[in-house]
Scaffold this active site. Structure first.
Site, mmCIF file in Angstrom:
data_model
loop_
_atom_site.group_PDB
_atom_site.id
_atom_site.type_symbol
_atom_site.label_atom_id
_atom_site.label_comp_id
_atom_site.label_asym_id
_atom_site.label_seq_id
_atom_site.Cartn_x
_atom_site.Cartn_y
_atom_site.Cartn_z
ATOM 1 N N CYS A 9 7.101 7.169 8.447
ATOM 2 C CA CYS A 9 5.855 6.916 9.176
ATOM 3 C C CYS A 9 5.616 5.410 9.176
ATOM 4 C CB CYS A 9 4.685 7.704 8.589
ATOM 5 S SG CYS A 9 4.240 7.279 6.887
ATOM 6 N N ARG A 15 1.451 10.125 5.833
ATOM 7 C CA ARG A 15 2.164 11.233 6.473
ATOM 8 C C ARG A 15 3.559 11.466 5.897
ATOM 9 N NH1 ARG A 15 1.670 8.872 12.284
ATOM 10 N NH2 ARG A 15 1.900 7.021 10.966
ATOM 11 N N ASP A 124 -2.326 10.254 12.453
ATOM 12 C CA ASP A 124 -2.379 9.546 11.181
ATOM 13 C C ASP A 124 -3.746 9.725 10.517
ATOM 14 O OD1 ASP A 124 -2.225 7.852 9.058
ATOM 15 O OD2 ASP A 124 -1.288 6.219 10.185
HETATM 16 P P1 4NP Z 1 0.873 6.423 7.280
HETATM 17 O O1 4NP Z 1 -0.609 5.819 7.458
HETATM 18 O O2 4NP Z 1 1.744 5.757 8.335
HETATM 19 O O3 4NP Z 1 0.722 7.895 7.539
HETATM 20 O O4 4NP Z 1 1.278 6.090 5.877
HETATM 21 C C1 4NP Z 1 -0.885 4.458 7.360
HETATM 22 C C2 4NP Z 1 -1.466 3.985 6.209
HETATM 23 C C3 4NP Z 1 -1.790 2.638 6.112
HETATM 24 C C4 4NP Z 1 -1.531 1.778 7.176
HETATM 25 C C5 4NP Z 1 -0.948 2.268 8.333
HETATM 26 C C6 4NP Z 1 -0.619 3.621 8.423
HETATM 27 N N1 4NP Z 1 -1.877 0.402 7.096
HETATM 28 O O5 4NP Z 1 -1.720 -0.310 8.098
HETATM 29 O O6 4NP Z 1 -2.344 -0.032 6.041
#
Ligand code: 4NP
Length: 150
Positions: A9, A15, A124
């Site tokens: 992800c 995710r 997300d």
């Molecule tokens: P993930 O969600 O891709 O599902 O882990 C995110 C968590 C944090 C960030 C981006 C996506 N961030 O930019 O901090």
């Protein structure tokens, strides 16, 4: 033969670690011989445990994500895994941009393995706040991937 599967992800704190934890449990119950990992295309959270609200929501469903730590997706992952699964189209595009010439490792969306749900990506929860919807979709896709690998 052990098959190696990587979930990817953006941050590797919501995710894909949830996918790793859920799929590890379902595939173990199915007796599949797999090596499973997860990574993020972004580097902000390297070394961090999964996001607290995601850990909590997963724990309620019986998945322990506490031992996982975020890492960034690297070009070598194309040769170190047999199947790579992204949570959304951005993840797929970001990985394709790193693919070495001639590499043919299959790259799929996790929602390719769902049956009923209409979503073409895993939203997300870091932004939507809906950890239950993400986990339900991840459970459905994990069950589909287990069937695909059996
Ligand atoms: P993930 O969600 O891709 O599902 O882990 C995110 C968590 C944090 C960030 C981006 C996506 N961030 O930019 O901090």
């Amino acid at each position: 033969m052990t098959r190696r599967i990587l979930f990817v992800c953006l941050g590797n704190i919501c995710r894909s670690p949830a996918a790793q934890g859920v799929f590890a449990e379902l595939s173990k119950n199915a007796g599949l011989d797999l090596q499973i990992d997860s990574a993020g295309t972004g580097s902000w959270h390297i070394g961090n445990a999964p996001y607290g609200p995601m850990q909590d929501a997963a724990a309620v469903r019986g998945y322990d994500l506490s031992g996982l730590r975020a890492r960034v997706f690297v070009t070598d992952d194309f040769s170190n895994f047999d199947l790579i699964i992204g949570m959304d189209a951005d993840n797929i595009n970001d990985m394709e941009n790193l693919r070495p010439a001639g590499n043919k490792t299959p790259l799929h969306l996790f929602t390719d393995y769902t049956r009923s749900s209409g979503s073409s990506y895993v939203p997300d929860p870091y932004y939507t706040g809906d950890f239950e919807a993400a986990l339900s979709l991840i459970e459905e896709a994990s069950a589909g991937l287990v069937r695909h690998l059996q």
